[in-house]
Structure formats: C-alpha cells, structure tokens
Design a protein around this motif. Structure first.
Motif, PDB file in Angstrom:
ATOM      1  N   SER A  50      62.958  43.108  -6.532  1.00 31.77           N
ATOM      2  CA  SER A  50      63.940  44.114  -6.128  1.00 31.77           C
ATOM      3  C   SER A  50      64.362  44.973  -7.317  1.00 31.77           C
ATOM      4  N   ARG A  51      64.503  46.274  -7.063  1.00 29.08           N
ATOM      5  CA  ARG A  51      64.987  47.201  -8.081  1.00 29.08           C
ATOM      6  C   ARG A  51      66.449  47.581  -7.830  1.00 29.08           C
ATOM      7  N   SER A  52      67.059  46.916  -6.869  1.00 35.38           N
ATOM      8  CA  SER A  52      68.496  47.058  -6.658  1.00 35.38           C
ATOM      9  C   SER A  52      69.226  46.014  -7.493  1.00 35.38           C
ATOM     10  N   ASP A  53      70.529  46.191  -7.637  1.00 39.24           N
ATOM     11  CA  ASP A  53      71.336  45.213  -8.356  1.00 39.24           C
ATOM     12  C   ASP A  53      71.457  43.926  -7.542  1.00 39.24           C
ATOM     13  N   GLY A  54      72.001  42.892  -8.178  1.00 40.19           N
ATOM     14  CA  GLY A  54      72.237  41.625  -7.504  1.00 40.19           C
ATOM     15  C   GLY A  54      71.117  40.629  -7.747  1.00 40.19           C
ATOM     16  N   THR A  55      71.372  39.373  -7.382  1.00 41.85           N
ATOM     17  CA  THR A  55      70.398  38.312  -7.597  1.00 41.85           C
ATOM     18  C   THR A  55      70.191  37.528  -6.310  1.00 41.85           C
ATOM     19  N   LEU A  56      69.094  36.781  -6.271  1.00 42.00           N
ATOM     20  CA  LEU A  56      68.806  35.928  -5.120  1.00 42.00           C
ATOM     21  C   LEU A  56      69.886  34.877  -4.909  1.00 42.00           C
ATOM     22  N   LEU A  57      70.541  34.447  -5.972  1.00 42.90           N
ATOM     23  CA  LEU A  57      71.594  33.441  -5.846  1.00 42.90           C
ATOM     24  C   LEU A  57      72.845  34.005  -5.174  1.00 42.90           C
ATOM     25  N   GLU A  58      72.968  35.329  -5.135  1.00 39.94           N
ATOM     26  CA  GLU A  58      74.123  35.974  -4.496  1.00 39.94           C
ATOM     27  C   GLU A  58      73.800  36.484  -3.100  1.00 39.94           C
ATOM     28  N   ASP A  93      66.115  25.504  -2.308  1.00 39.10           N
ATOM     29  CA  ASP A  93      64.757  26.013  -2.110  1.00 39.10           C
ATOM     30  C   ASP A  93      64.615  26.392  -0.640  1.00 39.10           C
ATOM     31  N   ASN A  94      64.338  27.647  -0.388  1.00 38.72           N
ATOM     32  CA  ASN A  94      64.136  28.124   0.979  1.00 38.72           C
ATOM     33  C   ASN A  94      62.824  28.892   1.035  1.00 38.72           C
ATOM     34  N   LEU A  95      61.811  28.293   1.657  1.00 38.29           N
ATOM     35  CA  LEU A  95      60.478  28.893   1.749  1.00 38.29           C
ATOM     36  C   LEU A  95      59.928  29.227   0.364  1.00 38.29           C
ATOM     37  N   GLY A  96      60.181  28.357  -0.604  1.00 38.94           N
ATOM     38  CA  GLY A  96      59.652  28.540  -1.946  1.00 38.94           C
ATOM     39  C   GLY A  96      60.441  29.482  -2.824  1.00 38.94           C
ATOM     40  N   ILE A  97      61.581  29.947  -2.340  1.00 38.30           N
ATOM     41  CA  ILE A  97      62.443  30.851  -3.100  1.00 38.30           C
ATOM     42  C   ILE A  97      63.781  30.160  -3.311  1.00 38.30           C
ATOM     43  N   ILE A  98      64.303  30.213  -4.535  1.00 39.19           N
ATOM     44  CA  ILE A  98      65.585  29.592  -4.833  1.00 39.19           C
ATOM     45  C   ILE A  98      66.708  30.569  -4.492  1.00 39.19           C
ATOM     46  N   VAL A  99      67.544  30.148  -3.552  1.00 40.71           N
ATOM     47  CA  VAL A  99      68.691  30.965  -3.153  1.00 40.71           C
ATOM     48  C   VAL A  99      69.968  30.182  -3.417  1.00 40.71           C
ATOM     49  N   GLY A 100      71.090  30.874  -3.380  1.00 42.21           N
ATOM     50  CA  GLY A 100      72.368  30.236  -3.657  1.00 42.21           C
ATOM     51  C   GLY A 100      73.066  29.722  -2.413  1.00 42.21           C
ATOM     52  N   ARG A 101      74.190  29.085  -2.614  1.00 39.19           N
ATOM     53  CA  ARG A 101      74.986  28.557  -1.504  1.00 39.19           C
ATOM     54  C   ARG A 101      75.330  29.633  -0.459  1.00 39.19           C
ATOM     55  N   PRO A 102      75.655  30.883  -0.871  1.00 39.83           N
ATOM     56  CA  PRO A 102      76.023  31.885   0.141  1.00 39.83           C
ATOM     57  C   PRO A 102      74.945  32.123   1.195  1.00 39.83           C
ATOM     58  N   TYR A 103      73.682  31.917   0.824  1.00 42.49           N
ATOM     59  CA  TYR A 103      72.605  32.206   1.779  1.00 42.49           C
ATOM     60  C   TYR A 103      72.788  31.400   3.070  1.00 42.49           C
ATOM     61  N   PHE A 104      73.134  30.128   2.942  1.00 37.84           N
ATOM     62  CA  PHE A 104      73.338  29.283   4.113  1.00 37.84           C
ATOM     63  C   PHE A 104      74.786  29.310   4.596  1.00 37.84           C
TER      64      PHE A 104
END
Length: 295
Positions: free
Chosen positions: A114-122, A204-215
């Motif tokens: 992604s070229r937008s701001d923010g991270t996968l953990l957010e 780990d969600n489908l091989g991608i590390i996401v943060g608590r907010p995702y769920f």
C-alpha cells in the motif's frame, strides 16, 4: 449488432488478455501529472489523485476517458484484503474505455504494498469503511464527476466494505457493484474468537499479520442485518467455484437486498483472472450503462 453490443465486443477484444494492456505508471510525485494510455479502441488518461482521511494520506489513481477534460459517470473501486489498487486496475481500464471515470486507491494499511498511510496492524474492515466514505466525499467534489451517476464497487473484503458504505451513503450513489464480496468475514471472526478479550494483539490471517482491531471491529457486526439498508440496484458477480468465500454467501445477499442481481462466473475461484475477469468487466459495463441518468 447494436451500438451497445458493438462497444462490448470491442472491449472484449481489447482486454482479451488481461495485463497486456496499459498499466498504471509509476508515481510522478505531483497530483497534476498524467500518464496517457492509448489503445486501438480509444484513449484514456491516468492521473494520480491523493485524498485524505483525517491526517492519513490515501494514494489513488483516477482513470478518465478520452482526454480527461469532460464530466463523466464515475466508479469508485475498493480492492481485496492484503492487496492494493493494482489488483482492480484492469477494471478501471475497461470502464474508462466505455466512457466511465474510475477511481482506484490503496486502503490505509490495506496491504504490504500500500502507498497510503497506516499499517496492517491498524487496519480493519471498519477503518476501510472510513477510508471509502472519505474517498466518496472527496470524489463527489471533483470537477470531472457527474454527481448523478456515481457508483460504488468493491472486491472481496473491498466488497464487504463497499456494501457497508453503501448502506450508509445510498443518497450519494446510483448503484452498487460487488465482486466475490467477503460478507463472511464477521462470521469467520466469531469462529475464532468469542470475545474481544480473547483476541491477541497480533494475529495471522491468511498468511498476513494483522492487529487486534481487524477482528475486534467486526466481532459483533451482523452483515445481513445491515447491508439491506441499501435499496437501490446491486450487481453481484461471484465465481461458482470460490473456495474462500462460497457462492452461497452472495446467494444469501440477493435475498437480503431489495433489488439485486447475482451473476455466477462458471469455473472461477476467488478473484477473477483471464477470461473470467474480462467477463466480469463486460457484465459490469452493461450494468453501468443501463443505470445512467441524464444530467
């Protein structure tokens, strides 16, 4: 052969081998810079257009038919989980060739490229809904947009995001298009976790590390009680061999929407490729053309 059919045939010939046409060019660094794309069936321009959600920058590209100097019906397209704007760029090209402007963008923290701001953990479905609402507000203010003919579209997780956004913003939209929408995401979250307290900081969600907010953000979301608030026309296109998001999810959705059409793509798994992508794009052009209002 009528004019509409001839137009669709020309588009099919132009996009018979997805990826062999023009692709978005590298970031020029200035919003005004344009990349011109010429093919035998017509011309469109691609401009970088950065938008914002509060203090976050959203990277995007707008595809404009012809020389880009007109006012056009416009499609806003949200990409899949973990991807970026390039995953839906071929559809923007198909729509631009048919006379529609298209805006494709990177969700904040939407993927590693992604070229937008923010991270996968957010990132979560609900942060992406916030992104899409901010994009819709700012696209409506653009001089190239025919405000009577603005369409929202999303693929996979982007489809869930578009469905939730449309439920809140129906007054601004002509119709809604969903490709293999991942309406099952909240149900999947509830299979993994029964409460927010159980959700680790990193997952780990489908091989991608996401943060608590995702769920956490979707744990109590009842999708099918929500999306039906959009009462205008909906087009859903879904592979009948989708192993990630079963076709049954979209079959359930058309029972919830007051006015929805489901087109199964024979033999397609999740995400369209090759002839299946072309088929979906052309069916969508037909839908868009059928829904145009006179200014």
């Amino acid at each position: 052969m009528n004019r509409a059919t001839a137009s669709l045939v020309a588009l099919a010939l132009a996009f018979g081998v997805p990826g062999c046409g023009n692709k978005p060019q590298a970031d020029s660094g200035t919003p005004e810079a344009a990349t011109k794309s010429e093919q035998s069936t017509g011309t469109y321009v691609i401009n970088e257009l950065r938008l914002k959600r509060k203090d976050l920058s959203i990277f995007g590209q707008v595809y404009l038919p012809g020389d880009g100097a007109g006012i056009y019906p416009t499609v806003i397209i949200g990409h899949e989980y973990g991807a970026d704007h390039n995953s839906v760029a071929q559809y923007a090209g198909i729509f631009a060739k048919a006379g529609f402007a298209a805006y494709i963008f990177d969700f904040c923290g939407g993927g590693s490229t992604s070229r937008s701001d923010g991270t996968l953990l957010e990132m979560s479905v609900m942060t992406e809904v916030a992104d899409m609402k901010a994009v819709l507000d700012q696209i409506l203010a653009q001089s190239f947009v025919d405000r009577k003919n603005v369409f929202l579209m999303g693929a996979s997780q982007g489809g869930l995001v578009a469905a939730l956004t449309a439920a809140e913003r129906a007054a601004d939209l002509k119709a809604l298009i969903l490709y293999y929408p991942a309406l099952v995401i909240p149900d999947n979250a509830r299979v993994r976790f029964s409460s927010v307290q159980e959700i680790p900081e990193r997952n780990d969600n489908l091989g991608i590390i996401v943060g608590r907010p995702y769920f956490a953000d979707v744990l109590n979301l009842q999708v099918y009680d929500t999306i039906g608030a959009f009462t205008k026309d909906v087009l859903i296109i879904h592979g009948d061999s989708d192993r990630l998001v079963p076709l049954a999810e979209s079959e359930r959705a058309i029972e919830v929407y007051p006015s929805a059409t489901l087109i199964p793509i024979d033999g397609s798994d999740h995400v369209f490729h090759g002839k299946h992508a072309v088929q979906a794009g052309l069916k969508t052009v037909e839908f868009l053309q059928a829904h145009l209002s006179l200014r």
